[in-house]
Design a protein around this motif. Structure first.
Motif, PDB file in Angstrom:
ATOM      1  N   GLU A 130       0.850  -1.218  -0.145  1.00 51.57           N
ATOM      2  CA  GLU A 130      -0.031   0.194   0.207  1.00 51.57           C
ATOM      3  C   GLU A 130       1.037   1.263   0.092  1.00 51.57           C
ATOM      4  O   GLU A 130       2.006   1.191   0.378  1.00 51.57           O
ATOM      5  N   ASP A 131       0.427   2.268  -0.703  1.00 49.75           N
ATOM      6  CA  ASP A 131       1.232   3.338  -0.527  1.00 49.75           C
ATOM      7  C   ASP A 131       0.750   4.547   0.352  1.00 49.75           C
ATOM      8  O   ASP A 131       1.386   5.785   0.580  1.00 49.75           O
ATOM      9  N   ALA A 132      -0.240   4.231   1.290  1.00 50.89           N
ATOM     10  CA  ALA A 132      -0.432   5.401   2.290  1.00 50.89           C
ATOM     11  C   ALA A 132       0.632   5.489   3.127  1.00 50.89           C
ATOM     12  O   ALA A 132       1.662   4.685   3.429  1.00 50.89           O
ATOM     13  N   ALA A 133       0.786   7.158   3.421  1.00 51.64           N
ATOM     14  CA  ALA A 133       2.067   7.479   4.081  1.00 51.64           C
ATOM     15  C   ALA A 133       2.754   6.657   5.235  1.00 51.64           C
ATOM     16  O   ALA A 133       3.810   6.277   5.424  1.00 51.64           O
ATOM     17  N   ASP A 134       1.951   6.134   6.097  1.00 53.61           N
ATOM     18  CA  ASP A 134       2.195   5.291   7.261  1.00 53.61           C
ATOM     19  C   ASP A 134       2.399   4.028   7.119  1.00 53.61           C
ATOM     20  O   ASP A 134       3.042   3.371   7.964  1.00 53.61           O
ATOM     21  N   ALA A 135       2.123   3.394   6.116  1.00 53.22           N
ATOM     22  CA  ALA A 135       1.991   2.050   5.724  1.00 53.22           C
ATOM     23  C   ALA A 135       3.326   1.131   6.033  1.00 53.22           C
ATOM     24  O   ALA A 135       3.570   0.274   6.732  1.00 53.22           O
ATOM     25  N   GLN A 136       4.359   1.882   5.425  1.00 50.21           N
ATOM     26  CA  GLN A 136       5.651   1.027   5.686  1.00 50.21           C
ATOM     27  C   GLN A 136       6.327   1.373   6.995  1.00 50.21           C
ATOM     28  O   GLN A 136       6.686   0.169   7.654  1.00 50.21           O
ATOM     29  N   MET A 165      14.646  -6.439  22.096  1.00 54.71           N
ATOM     30  CA  MET A 165      13.362  -6.676  22.421  1.00 54.71           C
ATOM     31  C   MET A 165      12.772  -5.457  23.473  1.00 54.71           C
ATOM     32  O   MET A 165      11.674  -4.834  23.143  1.00 54.71           O
ATOM     33  N   ASP A 166      13.687  -4.863  24.409  1.00 57.31           N
ATOM     34  CA  ASP A 166      13.398  -4.051  25.050  1.00 57.31           C
ATOM     35  C   ASP A 166      13.161  -2.493  24.616  1.00 57.31           C
ATOM     36  O   ASP A 166      12.553  -1.699  25.135  1.00 57.31           O
ATOM     37  N   ALA A 167      13.594  -2.494  23.206  1.00 57.08           N
ATOM     38  CA  ALA A 167      13.233  -1.341  22.581  1.00 57.08           C
ATOM     39  C   ALA A 167      12.134  -1.003  21.781  1.00 57.08           C
ATOM     40  O   ALA A 167      11.938   0.132  21.133  1.00 57.08           O
ATOM     41  N   LEU A 168      11.485  -2.115  21.595  1.00 63.25           N
ATOM     42  CA  LEU A 168      10.274  -2.070  20.987  1.00 63.25           C
ATOM     43  C   LEU A 168       9.051  -1.218  21.544  1.00 63.25           C
ATOM     44  O   LEU A 168       8.737  -1.377  22.847  1.00 63.25           O
ATOM     45  N   SER A 169       8.489  -0.344  20.679  1.00 60.34           N
ATOM     46  CA  SER A 169       7.783   0.476  21.034  1.00 60.34           C
ATOM     47  C   SER A 169       6.263  -0.483  21.263  1.00 60.34           C
ATOM     48  O   SER A 169       6.111  -1.468  20.592  1.00 60.34           O
ATOM     49  N   PRO A 170       5.321   0.151  22.138  1.00 66.39           N
ATOM     50  CA  PRO A 170       3.961  -0.809  22.139  1.00 66.39           C
ATOM     51  C   PRO A 170       3.496  -0.803  20.465  1.00 66.39           C
ATOM     52  O   PRO A 170       3.626   0.143  19.770  1.00 66.39           O
ATOM     53  N   LEU A 171       2.449  -1.820  20.214  1.00 63.18           N
ATOM     54  CA  LEU A 171       1.661  -2.108  18.983  1.00 63.18           C
ATOM     55  C   LEU A 171       1.152  -0.803  18.842  1.00 63.18           C
ATOM     56  O   LEU A 171       0.100  -0.488  19.750  1.00 63.18           O
ATOM     57  N   PRO A 172       0.947  -0.129  17.862  1.00 62.97           N
ATOM     58  CA  PRO A 172       0.178   0.991  17.684  1.00 62.97           C
ATOM     59  C   PRO A 172      -1.218   0.476  17.347  1.00 62.97           C
ATOM     60  O   PRO A 172      -1.419  -0.821  17.028  1.00 62.97           O
ATOM     61  N   LEU A 173      -2.148   1.302  16.954  1.00 63.97           N
ATOM     62  CA  LEU A 173      -3.612   0.721  16.527  1.00 63.97           C
ATOM     63  C   LEU A 173      -3.340   0.410  15.327  1.00 63.97           C
ATOM     64  O   LEU A 173      -2.868   1.397  14.309  1.00 63.97           O
ATOM     65  N   LEU A 174      -3.665  -0.771  14.708  1.00 65.64           N
ATOM     66  CA  LEU A 174      -3.287  -1.153  13.508  1.00 65.64           C
ATOM     67  C   LEU A 174      -4.440  -0.941  12.387  1.00 65.64           C
ATOM     68  O   LEU A 174      -5.604  -0.953  12.879  1.00 65.64           O
ATOM     69  N   PRO A 175      -4.073  -0.515  11.383  1.00 68.35           N
ATOM     70  CA  PRO A 175      -5.102  -0.513  10.168  1.00 68.35           C
ATOM     71  C   PRO A 175      -5.628  -1.704   9.424  1.00 68.35           C
ATOM     72  O   PRO A 175      -4.930  -2.825   9.611  1.00 68.35           O
ATOM     73  N   GLU A 176      -6.748  -1.607   8.853  1.00 72.86           N
ATOM     74  CA  GLU A 176      -7.048  -2.806   8.269  1.00 72.86           C
ATOM     75  C   GLU A 176      -6.693  -3.078   6.919  1.00 72.86           C
ATOM     76  O   GLU A 176      -6.708  -2.070   5.989  1.00 72.86           O
ATOM     77  N   PRO A 177      -6.045  -3.665   6.263  1.00 72.34           N
ATOM     78  CA  PRO A 177      -5.363  -3.835   5.088  1.00 72.34           C
ATOM     79  C   PRO A 177      -6.312  -3.955   4.020  1.00 72.34           C
ATOM     80  O   PRO A 177      -7.401  -4.626   4.229  1.00 72.34           O
TER      81      PRO A 177
END
Ligand code: AKG
Ligand code: FE2
Length: 387
Positions: A130-136, A165-177
């Motif tokens: 997808e080419d949405a700005a945030d997708a990548q 592992m400890d550098a992982l940010s929390p999972l953001p709200l994910l989009p529907e592909p």
């Protein structure tokens, strides 16, 4: 004292469920399925999910797809992410239930948001297209989370290097592909021959699909065999010097299913007519000598007798371009198709009257340098999967 499962406290049910899964993995399918069945009836959603998958794919007993789907739907309704993921894959394949890319996308998002690694990976790879700005950016976060939760394939597919592992940010709200775009037939095809029909679709696969098929299949590779037409037994012969793997349908994967759905659309065949997807790797000097894909009559159950019939069409997906050599050659048609990553090749193995077409003779020429990787789908005349 032993309570009936329906009255057991949840931690006890969870413990029983873990035991049942251990038994299933350990090969004691009978005990596992009895325990899962009791837990499923008591309303334990993870057990409903495992029972549903075992019934759908015939793990430990004869498959009963209708019953399996019912358990998966119940587990999904109870919010079980793994059931949502299984149903997303099944809904995209469109073999057991009508294809519905929108519902599959909703289920995939739910399973990914809950942190199920194969769902995170499937969502990540769908977003890459997808080419949405945030997708990548979100795609890479999903792969990082899947890798951190133990998925080695996601670790291999990450664009950026290893992470802590400890550098992982929390999972953001994910989009529907948007899963529907992956299912569409390739927009353009080139006809190389009309009798038998040979066609190519240029750049019909994404890089992510090629890499995923290679990464998922690699652990299952073994030296290729072929079938002795006299005995039907698998034999190692110099006809094929490659390595291969067959993806068991129980290896559910959203990306792999989307890729196969596109191969089927290119073949103008329902995916349900395809044998399981095969992966082949050829190193330098390895080849697939001239052969035809149709089967010896003894191995074909004719369609009028309720069988799947002959292999009427073949689709090859080129996943990795060798540095030199490795073309697919049709000696009787004076054709050579280069093994170019991302391209699809299809050809007919039968003539217009449905008889084996000897001119479909073809070969994977020896690789001179580098590696050639392909996936092959052999299509039958009628339903094969889940038939
Ligand atoms: O490797 C190739 O190009 C041909 C493969 C093939 O003939 C097959 O998979 O049936
Ligand atoms: Fe072949």
């Amino acid at each position: 004292m032993s309570l009936p499962p329906a009255r057991m406290p949840r931690p006890l049910l969870d413990a029983r469920w873990r035991q049942a899964v251990d038994a299933l993995v350990g090969g004691d399918a009978d005990a596992a399925l009895i325990a899962l069945d009791a837990l499923a009836r008591a309303g334990h959603a993870p057990a409903q999910c495992d029972l549903g998958r075992a019934l759908c794919y015939g793990v430990g007993r004869e498959a009963d797809v209708a019953a399996g789907l019912q358990w998966l739907l119940r587990a999904d309704a109870a919010g079980e992410p793994r059931a949502a993921f299984s149903l997303a894959v099944i809904g995209l394949a469109g073999i057991w239930i009508a294809r519905d890319a929108g519902t599959a996308a909703r289920r995939l998002r739910h399973a990914a948001q809950a942190g199920f690694p194969p769902a995170l990976r499937g969502l990540a790879l769908a977003l890459r297209a997808e080419d949405a700005a945030d997708a990548q950016r979100i795609s890479d976060i999903c792969l990082a989370h899947a890798a951190a939760r133990g998925d080695p394939v996601s670790a291999r597919l990450r664009a950026r290097p290893a992470f802590r592992m400890d550098a992982l940010s929390p999972l953001p709200l994910l989009p529907e592909p948007d899963l529907s775009r992956g299912l569409a037939p390739p927009p353009a095809r080139r006809t190389l021959c009309t009798d038998p029909r040979v066609e190519v679709a240029d750049q019909a696969l994404t890089a992510a699909e090629c890499d995923l098929a290679i990464a998922l299949g690699t652990p299952f590779l073994r030296p290729s065999a072929t079938v002795d037409p006299r005995t039907g037994a698998a034999v190692k012969v110099p006809l094929r010097t490659s390595h291969d793997a067959v993806f068991d349908p129980v290896v559910e994967d959203v990306t792999l299913v989307a890729m196969q759905a596109r191969m089927a659309a290119f073949a103008d065949k329902p995916l349900g007519c395809a044998e399981p997807l095969a992966l082949l790797r050829y190193g330098p000097g390895q080849e697939y000598r001239p052969h035809r894909d149709y089967l010896p009559p003894s191995r074909v159950r004719p369609v009028p007798e309720g069988g799947a019939g002959q292999r009427d069409r073949t689709v090859i997906a080129y996943l990795a371009t060798p540095e030199a050599g490795g073309e697919t050659a049709f000696p009787d048609l004076a054709l050579r198709v280069p093994a170019r990553r991302g391209d699809l090749l299809r050809f007919d193995n039968l003539d217009a009257a449905g008889r084996p077409a000897p001119r479909s003779l073809h070969a994977g020429l020896p690789v001179a340098r580098g590696e050639k990787w392909i996936c092959t789908l052999w299509f039958r005349e009628a339903a094969y999967r889940g038939a």
